[in-house]
Design an enzyme around this catalytic site. Structure first.
Site, mmCIF file in Angstrom:
data_model
loop_
_atom_site.group_PDB
_atom_site.id
_atom_site.type_symbol
_atom_site.label_atom_id
_atom_site.label_comp_id
_atom_site.label_asym_id
_atom_site.label_seq_id
_atom_site.Cartn_x
_atom_site.Cartn_y
_atom_site.Cartn_z
ATOM 1 N N SER A 58 45.220 62.283 10.283
ATOM 2 C CA SER A 58 44.887 60.930 10.714
ATOM 3 C C SER A 58 43.678 60.487 9.882
ATOM 4 C CB SER A 58 44.563 60.947 12.208
ATOM 5 O OG SER A 58 44.313 59.646 12.636
ATOM 6 N N ARG A 100 39.254 63.520 13.057
ATOM 7 C CA ARG A 100 37.870 63.898 12.790
ATOM 8 C C ARG A 100 37.664 65.400 12.612
ATOM 9 N NH1 ARG A 100 35.725 60.326 17.620
ATOM 10 N NH2 ARG A 100 37.903 60.649 18.174
ATOM 11 N N ASP A 140 53.338 43.659 21.582
ATOM 12 C CA ASP A 140 53.451 42.249 21.929
ATOM 13 C C ASP A 140 54.928 41.907 22.142
ATOM 14 O OD1 ASP A 140 52.824 39.485 22.190
ATOM 15 O OD2 ASP A 140 51.096 39.776 20.869
ATOM 16 N N ASP A 184 41.446 58.252 9.418
ATOM 17 C CA ASP A 184 40.785 57.092 10.017
ATOM 18 C C ASP A 184 39.506 56.751 9.257
ATOM 19 O OD1 ASP A 184 42.824 57.283 11.813
ATOM 20 O OD2 ASP A 184 41.640 58.149 13.430
ATOM 21 N N LYS A 236 50.416 50.664 16.697
ATOM 22 C CA LYS A 236 50.527 50.525 18.161
ATOM 23 C C LYS A 236 50.917 49.098 18.547
ATOM 24 C CE LYS A 236 47.491 54.335 19.446
ATOM 25 N NZ LYS A 236 46.867 54.737 18.187
HETATM 26 P P1 BMP Z 1 40.823 62.148 16.179
HETATM 27 O O1 BMP Z 1 41.612 63.446 15.841
HETATM 28 O O2 BMP Z 1 39.729 61.893 15.198
HETATM 29 O O3 BMP Z 1 40.373 62.070 17.589
HETATM 30 O O4 BMP Z 1 41.855 60.953 15.924
HETATM 31 C C1 BMP Z 1 43.060 60.837 16.627
HETATM 32 C C2 BMP Z 1 43.920 59.761 16.054
HETATM 33 O O5 BMP Z 1 45.116 59.700 16.809
HETATM 34 C C3 BMP Z 1 43.336 58.372 16.073
HETATM 35 O O6 BMP Z 1 43.747 57.682 14.945
HETATM 36 C C4 BMP Z 1 43.934 57.737 17.299
HETATM 37 O O7 BMP Z 1 44.089 56.339 17.151
HETATM 38 C C5 BMP Z 1 45.266 58.407 17.414
HETATM 39 N N1 BMP Z 1 45.757 58.595 18.801
HETATM 40 C C6 BMP Z 1 45.054 59.323 19.738
HETATM 41 O O8 BMP Z 1 43.997 59.868 19.471
HETATM 42 N N2 BMP Z 1 45.579 59.443 20.998
HETATM 43 C C7 BMP Z 1 46.736 58.876 21.390
HETATM 44 O O9 BMP Z 1 47.164 59.038 22.515
HETATM 45 C C8 BMP Z 1 47.454 58.148 20.430
HETATM 46 C C9 BMP Z 1 46.956 58.017 19.143
HETATM 47 O O10 BMP Z 1 47.640 57.351 18.240
#
Ligand code: BMP
Length: 513
Positions: free
Chosen positions: A287, A485, A347, A289, A344
């Site tokens: 991911s 992350r 709408d 981000d 996501k």
């Molecule tokens: P991280 O591993 O840094 O927490 O990021 C998780 C990623 O997955 C983010 O981009 C978030 O938008 C997405 N995500 C999430 O964390 N939980 C969900 O239920 C659905 C997601 O798309």
């Protein structure tokens, strides 16, 4: 005597070609009967057929990564060519297996590999059309077919009518930009001046042509046999009259159906991900981000080999351009991962369809996969699926069934309704974003992606909840782990991506045993 001439005589001698009065399956009386299946009982003949097919392949300068024989007779021919001339082979199943991986294509291949179809006889062309479509749906490029014998019963015309086959003529369905919008048209190679105005990317995405060459035509076969007095002139005339009056016509699709042929690609994207996972031994979705697309492009070059999907949020990018996103797409093809826009959508159908295809980011143009909320009802899926048909590549989505954040409102009832929508749009919905394995009523192997994966953290300050790769896969039933992350904030992104790849895939293998 030429090799083809000699082989024609052998085919007559082993009764692969017979003359007389035969009742065909259709009830029609025919003065000729051809059954090349018998050649497997005559290894020397099988070898000669294979050799002539391979000679034509070499003469035509066709480049291919693999060959695929149409079942059944062309299978042994392809096998012999594979072994004798060191050409990797693929097999296209007639039906998907009902167990295990449900693979349609057996053998190893990568997205965009070039595959050559081999067929023993072309009568209507339908098997070649079907095989080409299926291979293309699996991400292979299929631009050539070699047929051993053309029965001259309109096969070539049927192939051409299906918009995917033209002899020595290239047809492109191109998408081009007008002042306000995108439009599309079919052009052939004597109109290439038009192509200059078209983005290269679009041409690649939509190129659908197939050049079919045959080693031998029925007319040539008859002439060889006549010259060597195996048959009489009277017999030749009878067969030719029969062939002329028995031209076969396949249903000719209209232009819209042609487009559907090009684009009915959804189901395979599910299988495509499974293939990437197996090939790259990675069920890791990074991911990414980050807010800078240049940085994502650089990162994708470094970690592309260790991931199966790259997920981005294009609305957080401060340097988004279509040119840059195309660069990322090219890397995704080179490194064999799919591009996943975590949009996501949530709408009404009309709005999401505009969000998907228009605006600055034109998501549908480049994102293999997107995320969708089931909240607005299934019109959202109808709209996205319909819009996705505007591009010539496979597209799919993940439905958000459960979220990893604390306090998410995705309760049991919601999850159940989400699964029902997935079943209704099973060609477009390839799986779920979920925190557990969902029970479905069909036997479709939906891909479950689980976000919130981190080895060194259990929660962030906004309620994101983390589990380990092993827990995500083995206890929650994930196929793909989504890590952001955990990798992005580590000291060494490449080494950490490798670590999550190893951990995730170890669990994936354990789960599938
Ligand atoms: P991280 O591993 O840094 O927490 O990021 C998780 C990623 O997955 C983010 O981009 C978030 O938008 C997405 N995500 C999430 O964390 N939980 C969900 O239920 C659905 C997601 O798309």
């Amino acid at each position: 005597m030429s090799d083809a001439e000699q082989l024609s005589l052998q085919l007559f001698d082993i009764e692969a070609v017979k003359f007389g009065n035969f009742t065909l399956k259709s009830g029609i009386q025919s003065p000729i009967y051809i059954d090349l299946r018998v050649i497997i009982s005559y290894p020397a003949v099988l070898r000669s057929v294979s050799q002539l097919v391979n000679d034509l392949l070499e003469k035509s300068n066709i480049e291919c990564d693999s060959i695929c024989g149409v079942p059944y007779t062309a299978l042994p021919v392809a096998s012999v060519i594979s072994v004798e001339y060191n050409r990797p082979m693929l097999i296209r199943r007639k039906e998907a297996k009902s167990y295990g991986t449900k693979k349609m294509i057996e053998g190893i291949y990568k997205n965009n590999d070039q595959c050559l179809i081999i067929e023993d006889i072309v009568t209507t062309g339908s098997s070649v059309i079907e095989t080409a479509q299926s291979l293309r749906e699996h991400g292979l490029r299929v631009n050539n077919a070699i047929v051993f014998l053309d029965r001259e019963q309109n096969g070539k015309n049927n192939l051409e009518a299906n918009g995917i086959t033209l002899h020595g003529r290239v047809v492109l369905k191109v998408k081009y930009r007008t002042d306000q919008d995108w439009d599309e048209m079919w052009v052939d190679n004597n109109e290439t001046s038009l192509v200059r105005h078209v983005s290269y990317h679009s041409i690649c995405a939509n190129k659908q042509f197939l050049d079919v060459s045959s080693v031998l035509t029925l007319t040539e076969l008859l002439q060889h046999l006549l010259r060597h007095k195996r048959i009489t002139l009277d017999c030749v005339n009878q067969v030719q009259t029969f062939i002329k009056s028995n031209q076969v016509q396949l249903n000719q699709p209209n232009v819209d159906e042609k487009r559907t042929v090009v684009k009915s690609n959804y189901l395979p994207i599910r299988e495509h991900i499974r293939t990437i996972i197996e090939e790259k031994k990675s069920n890791l979705c990074l991911s990414a981000d980050l807010t800078n697309l240049d940085e994502i492009i650089e990162l994708s070059k470094q970690v592309g080999d260790y991931i199966c999907l790259l997920k981005i949020h294009c609305d957080i990018l401060n340097d988004f351009t279509m040119e840059k996103i195309r660069q990322l797409k090219t890397i995704s093809k080179e490194k064999n991962f799919l591009l996943f826009e975590d949009r996501k959508f949530a709408d009404i159908g009309n709005t999401v369809s505009l969000q998907y295809t228009k605006g600055l980011s034109q998501i549908c143009e480049w994102a293999d996969l997107v995320t969708v909320h089931a909240l607005p009802g299934d019109g959202i899926l109808k709209a996205l699926e319909e819009s996705s048909k505007e591009v010539g590549e496979p597209r799919g989505c993940f439905l958000l069934a459960q979220m990893s954040s604390k306090g998410a409102l995705t309760d049991e009832k919601y999850v159940k309704a989400t699964v029902q929508y997935a079943e209704k749009y099973q060609n477009f919905v390839i799986g779920f974003i979920a925190q557990s394995r969902l029970s479905t009523s069909s036997n479709i192997d939906y891909i479950h992606c689980t976000p919130g994966v981190h080895i060194n953290s259990s929660e962030d300050k906004f309620g994101q909840q983390y589990i380990s790769p092993a827990e995500a896969v083995l206890q929650r039933g994930a196929d793909v782990i989504i890590c952001g992350r955990a990798i992005l904030e580590s000291n060494d992104r490449v080494q950490t991506a490798k670590l999550y790849q190893t951990e995730g895939y170890k669990a994936y293998q354990q789960k599938r045993q």
